[in-house]
Write an enzyme that holds these catalytic residues in place. Structure first.
Site, PDB file in Angstrom:
ATOM      1  N   LYS B  48      10.686  33.594  58.889  1.00  0.00           N
ATOM      2  CA  LYS B  48       9.973  34.338  57.863  1.00  0.00           C
ATOM      3  C   LYS B  48       8.499  34.377  58.284  1.00  0.00           C
ATOM      4  O   LYS B  48       8.004  33.412  58.873  1.00  0.00           O
ATOM      5  CB  LYS B  48      10.095  33.510  56.587  1.00  0.00           C
ATOM      6  CG  LYS B  48      10.194  34.269  55.332  1.00  0.00           C
ATOM      7  CD  LYS B  48      10.664  33.312  54.225  1.00  0.00           C
ATOM      8  CE  LYS B  48      10.529  33.974  52.878  1.00  0.00           C
ATOM      9  NZ  LYS B  48      10.478  35.412  52.828  1.00  0.00           N
ATOM     10  N   ALA B  73      10.466  43.836  47.916  1.00  0.00           N
ATOM     11  CA  ALA B  73       9.029  43.576  47.918  1.00  0.00           C
ATOM     12  C   ALA B  73       8.869  42.100  47.616  1.00  0.00           C
ATOM     13  O   ALA B  73       8.556  41.688  46.507  1.00  0.00           O
ATOM     14  CB  ALA B  73       8.309  44.433  46.889  1.00  0.00           C
ATOM     15  N   LEU B  76       5.665  38.568  51.244  1.00  0.00           N
ATOM     16  CA  LEU B  76       5.307  37.528  52.220  1.00  0.00           C
ATOM     17  C   LEU B  76       5.277  36.129  51.625  1.00  0.00           C
ATOM     18  O   LEU B  76       4.425  35.322  51.982  1.00  0.00           O
ATOM     19  CB  LEU B  76       3.952  37.834  52.873  1.00  0.00           C
ATOM     20  CG  LEU B  76       3.884  39.015  53.843  1.00  0.00           C
ATOM     21  CD1 LEU B  76       2.463  39.126  54.416  1.00  0.00           C
ATOM     22  CD2 LEU B  76       4.866  38.881  55.004  1.00  0.00           C
ATOM     23  N   ASN B 130       3.479  40.240  62.864  1.00  0.00           N
ATOM     24  CA  ASN B 130       3.854  41.204  61.836  1.00  0.00           C
ATOM     25  C   ASN B 130       2.603  41.996  61.444  1.00  0.00           C
ATOM     26  O   ASN B 130       1.769  41.523  60.676  1.00  0.00           O
ATOM     27  CB  ASN B 130       4.438  40.443  60.634  1.00  0.00           C
ATOM     28  CG  ASN B 130       4.898  41.369  59.522  1.00  0.00           C
ATOM     29  OD1 ASN B 130       4.723  42.591  59.606  1.00  0.00           O
ATOM     30  ND2 ASN B 130       5.479  40.805  58.484  1.00  0.00           N
ATOM     31  N   CYS B 133       4.007  44.750  57.536  1.00  0.00           N
ATOM     32  CA  CYS B 133       4.592  44.505  56.217  1.00  0.00           C
ATOM     33  C   CYS B 133       4.091  45.567  55.251  1.00  0.00           C
ATOM     34  O   CYS B 133       2.893  45.683  55.033  1.00  0.00           O
ATOM     35  CB  CYS B 133       4.235  43.123  55.692  1.00  0.00           C
ATOM     36  SG  CYS B 133       4.942  42.849  54.055  1.00  0.00           S
ATOM     37  N   ASN B 195      10.076  47.757  61.298  1.00  0.00           N
ATOM     38  CA  ASN B 195       9.992  47.077  60.019  1.00  0.00           C
ATOM     39  C   ASN B 195      10.578  48.045  58.974  1.00  0.00           C
ATOM     40  O   ASN B 195      11.063  49.116  59.330  1.00  0.00           O
ATOM     41  CB  ASN B 195       8.537  46.705  59.710  1.00  0.00           C
ATOM     42  CG  ASN B 195       8.439  45.499  58.774  1.00  0.00           C
ATOM     43  OD1 ASN B 195       9.228  45.379  57.829  1.00  0.00           O
ATOM     44  ND2 ASN B 195       7.483  44.621  59.016  1.00  0.00           N
ATOM     45  N   THR B 196      10.510  47.706  57.704  1.00  0.00           N
ATOM     46  CA  THR B 196      11.163  48.538  56.678  1.00  0.00           C
ATOM     47  C   THR B 196      10.404  49.838  56.413  1.00  0.00           C
ATOM     48  O   THR B 196       9.214  49.945  56.693  1.00  0.00           O
ATOM     49  CB  THR B 196      11.276  47.762  55.363  1.00  0.00           C
ATOM     50  OG1 THR B 196       9.976  47.294  55.020  1.00  0.00           O
ATOM     51  CG2 THR B 196      12.218  46.591  55.490  1.00  0.00           C
ATOM     52  N   GLY B 247      19.007  47.993  60.301  1.00  0.00           N
ATOM     53  CA  GLY B 247      20.351  48.246  59.794  1.00  0.00           C
ATOM     54  C   GLY B 247      21.479  47.809  60.705  1.00  0.00           C
ATOM     55  O   GLY B 247      22.636  48.183  60.482  1.00  0.00           O
TER      56      GLY B 247
END
Lengths: 275, 307
Positions: B48, B73, B76, B130, B133, B195-196, B247
Site C-alpha cells: 500500500k 476513494a 491513501l 505513486n 493517486c 493507476n485507476t 483489471g
C-alpha cells in the site's frame, strides 16, 4: 488465523420462508475453524456480475461432518444467483472471516436480539454457548421480522430451550412490535443483561443507544458489503470511537476507521459512530 | 517431461522469479493474504502506498461496485513510514519474493525523505513512486499529470534510492507517453501503468454520491482494454521496461499485457474477489507455455503481431 479460499459444493438447499433460504456446504476446512459471529465471502461464478463476493454469516458448523450452513434473503443479484445454484454445484468460498463473538463470560443473563436475517450468528452463538454448559434458561432470544412471511425458523432455535420471543412489526405473528420494542420491555423487567445484536443498521443503532444509556455490556454484529472480506482493501471501514471516548455521543471528536471484515464484524457497544 | 519453464524476468535491475506481482493498495502489506497462501510463490509484492506520517484516509463510504468494476476513494490510508519499518517490513523481508514499497508524498521533499529512509533497508528491493493517486487533494496526481513535475519527483527519489525505481503512471492525462518519457529521462528504471481512472456514481434514491469523496478511481475488469492500449502505446514509443496494470484477473488477461510488451504485470482488484487469483495466473502461464512449447517467458513478451 488460517483462512481458506476454494470451490466447495452446495449439498443442501432449504426454503425457510418465501425468499429466505438455508444452504449447507461441504467445506471441512472452513467448518473446522468456524466460530460464532464469523462469516464467509461467496462468489457463485467466476464472472463479474456482481464483481464482489457477498458476505454471509455462518449459521452453524458441523465439524465432524465438515459442513457449514448459512441463511440468507434474496436481495440483489449476488443472492439471486446464489439462490439459483443447484445442489452439488460448487461456489467459491473464502472463510472463515472476521473476529466473531467472545464466548459469554461469567453468569450474566444474555439477550440475543435478531432482526430478520441477522439471526444466523446469534443462533450459532446460542447453540455453542448452551453446548458448552451455559444454562439455556439464562438466555432470551428475540427473533423479529416485519411480517409473518419474513419470520423463519428451522426448528433448531426452539430446540435449545431458551426463552424464545418472536415478534413482527405488524403483529401478524408472535408479539406485535419491533425487536427494539421487545428488547426494551425485557430490559425494563430485568436490566442486568448482556446484549448481543445482529440485524439492519437502523436497528443496531437504536439498540446501541439503549445499551449505552443503561450502561450495559453489549456486542453488535454489523452487516456491510465489502470488496475483499479479509482486510486488504479497507473499503468496508466504519468510523469508531477511541476507547477513551466510549459512552460519549459527541461525535465531532477524533475517530478511528476500523475494517468491518477483520476488526469486526462484531463491535463493542459504544464503539461504532453511526451515520 | 520436457524442459523446465523459466518465468523469471528482470525489470530495470529488479529480478522477479515470475512476472506476477500484487498491485499497490490491493494487498495491504501482505500479512492478511499470508493467512490464505504462501506469498513466496509470487513474483513480487507491492505495498500500500506509504506517506511519511500515518493517514486515516477518507471517511466511509469509500468504495462502490460498478459493472465489472469498482470505484474507490480510500484516500491513501496507511500506517506511515515509522510503523511500516517497525511492524510491516520485518514480515515482508522474510518472504522469498521481491519486496516493492510504494511511496506517495504531498511535497517533493516528502517523496525524497521516504526514499532516503527506505534506502537504508536492503530488503526493500525497489520503490514504486505513486505520482498518480486520483483521490487526494494534495500530491499524487499533482505531480503525475504534467511531464515536468513527474520527472522532478523521480529525479529526487532516484537521488536518494540506489536500487530500482518504478514510476506509477496515471491514465487521467492527455498523453501518457509524454509523462513516461519524462520519468524515463529523469532516471526511472521502469514504469507501471495504469493507476485507476477517475469516475463517480450516484444513488438515484438518496440523490447522493455513492462515495464520500465524490470522485473515486475505477478499477477491475472494466478498465482492462484502456490499460492495455496505454501499455502498448508506451511500449511502442519508449525503451523503458513497462509493468502492466489494469483489471488483470485471469491468465489470458495477463498474457494480453505480456504480448503487448509488458515485462511483468500487477494483479489488483482481482485479489479482492479471489485472493488466489495471482497464483492461478502463474499456474496458467506455465500451462500456456507448455502448450506453446515456449520455455522462456521473455520469448513471449512483446510478440504481438509476430506469427
Amino acid at each position: 488465523m488460517r483462512k481458506y479460499s476454494d470451490y466447495y459444493p452446495v449439498i443442501k438447499k432449504e426454503i425457510l420462508s418465501p425468499g429466505i433460504l438455508k444452504f449447507t456446504f461441504e467445506a471441512p476446512e472452513i467448518a473446522g475453524l468456524a466460530r460464532p459471529g464469523q462469516f464467509v465471502q461467496i462468489r457463485t461464478s467466476d464472472d463479474y456480475f456482481p464483481l464482489w463476493p457477498r458476505p454471509f454469516s455462518i449459521y452453524d458448523a458441523d465439524k465432524p461432518k465438515g459442513h457449514f450452513s448459512i441463511i440468507f434473503k434474496i436481495f440483489g443479484c449476488g443472492t439471486s444467483r446464489l439462490a439459483n445454484t443447484d445442489t452439488s454445484d460448487k461456489v467459491h468460498i473464502l472463510g472463515p472471516l472476521g473476529n466473531g463473538f467472545d464466548p459469554p463470560a461469567g453468569q450474566n443473563k444474555l439477550i440475543m436480539a435478531a432482526g430478520g436475517v441477522g439471526l444466523p450468528p446469534l443462533y450459532f452463538l446460542s447453540r455453542v454457548s448452551v453446548e458448552n454448559g451455559y444454562p439455556a434458561e439464562m438466555i432470551t432470544f428475540i427473533s423479529g421480522a416485519r411480517t409473518k412471511k419474513e419470520l423463519f425458523e428451522d426448528g433448531n432455535l426452539a430446540g435449545l430451550n431458551m426463552k424464545l420471543i418472536t415478534c413482527t412489526d405488524d403483529g401478524s405473528a408472535g408479539s406485535k412490535g419491533t425487536v427494539v420494542d421487545i428488547l426494551q420491555s425485557e430490559l425494563a423487567d430485568d436490566p442486568e443483561r448482556t446484549v448481543y445484536a445482529c440485524g439492519p443498521g437502523g436497528m443496531l443503532k437504536k439498540i446501541d443507544m439503549i445499551i449505552m444509556a443503561k450502561r450495559l455490556r453489549g456486542y453488535l454484529s454489523l452487516e456491510e458489503l465489502m470488496p475483499c472480506g479479509y482486510g486488504i482493501c479497507s473499503g468496508c471501514a466504519v468510523k469508531t470511537r477511541p476507547a477513551e471516548n466510549r459512552g460519549s455521543t459527541d461525535d465531532n471528536r477524533d475517530y478511528h476507521l476500523k475494517r468491518v471484515c477483520v476488526d469486526g464484524p462484531v463491535f463493542n457497544s459504544g464503539e461504532v459512530i453511526w451515520d | 517431461m520436457g524442459l523446465d519453464i523459466d518465468l523469471s524476468v528482470n525489470i530495470g535491475g529488479l529480478k522477479l522469479k515470475n512476472p506476477i506481482m500484487t498491485a499497490s493498495g490491493c494487498f495491504s502489506y501482505g500479512q492478511e493474504a499470508s493467512e490464505i497462501f504462501d506469498l513466496s510463490l509470487l513474483g513480487g509484492v507491492i505495498t500500500k502506498s506509504l506517506t511519511y506520517l500515518p493517514r486515516e484516509g477518507h471517511p466511509p463510504p469509500k468504495v462502490c461496485e460498478t459493472e465489472a468494476g469498482m470505484l474507490n476513494a480510500i484516500g491513501l490510508s496507511n500506517v506511515g513510514i515509522v510503523n511500516f519499518l517497525a511492524e510491516k517490513l520485518p514480515f515482508l523481508e522474510k518472504l522469498d519474493t521481491a519486496c516493492v514499497v510504494s511511496i506517495a508524498g504531498s511535497t517533493m521533499d516528502e517523496y525524497a525523505r521516504l526514499a532516503r529512509k527506505l534506502a537504508e533497508h536492503e530488503s526493500v528491493h525497489a520503490l514504486e513512486v505513486n505520482i498518480s493517486c486520483p483521490n487526494v487533494n494534495e500530491g499524487g496526481l499533482e505531480f503525475g499529470a504534467e511531464p515536468g513535475p513527474a520527472g522532478k519527483v523521480i529525479a529526487a527519489v532516484k537521488k536518494e534510492f540506489p536500487r530500482t525505481v518504478i514510476a506509477k503512471l496515471s491514465p487521467n492525462v492527455t498523453d501518457i507517453v509524454e509523462i513516461a518519457e519524462s520519468v524515463a529521462d529523469s532516471g526511472a528504471d521502469a514504469v507501471s501503468l495504469i493507476n485507476t481512472l477517475v469516475g463517480t456514481a450516484i444513488d438515484i434514491n438518496t440523490r447522493s454520491f455513492k462515495i464520500s469523496n465524490v470522485f473515486g478511481g475505477l478499477s477491475g475488469p472494466a478498465v482492462r482494454p484502456v490499460a492495455l492500449a496505454m501499455v502498448y502505446k508506451v511500449v511502442s514509443n519508449l525503451d523503458i521496461p513497462v509493468i502492466g496494470i489494469g483489471g488483470i484477473s485471469t491468465t489470458s488477461d495477463a498474457l494480453e499485457f505480456l504480448l503487448a510488451g509488458a515485462s511483468a504485470v500487477q494483479v489488483g482488484t482481482a485479489c479482492f474477489i479471489d485472493p488466489k487469483a495471482p497464483l492461478k495466473i502463474i499456474d496458467g502461464l506455465k500451462k500456456y507455455m507448455q502448450n506453446q512449447k515456449i520455455y522462456d517467458i521473455n520469448d513471449i513478451i512483446g510478440t504481438v503481431g509476430n506469427r
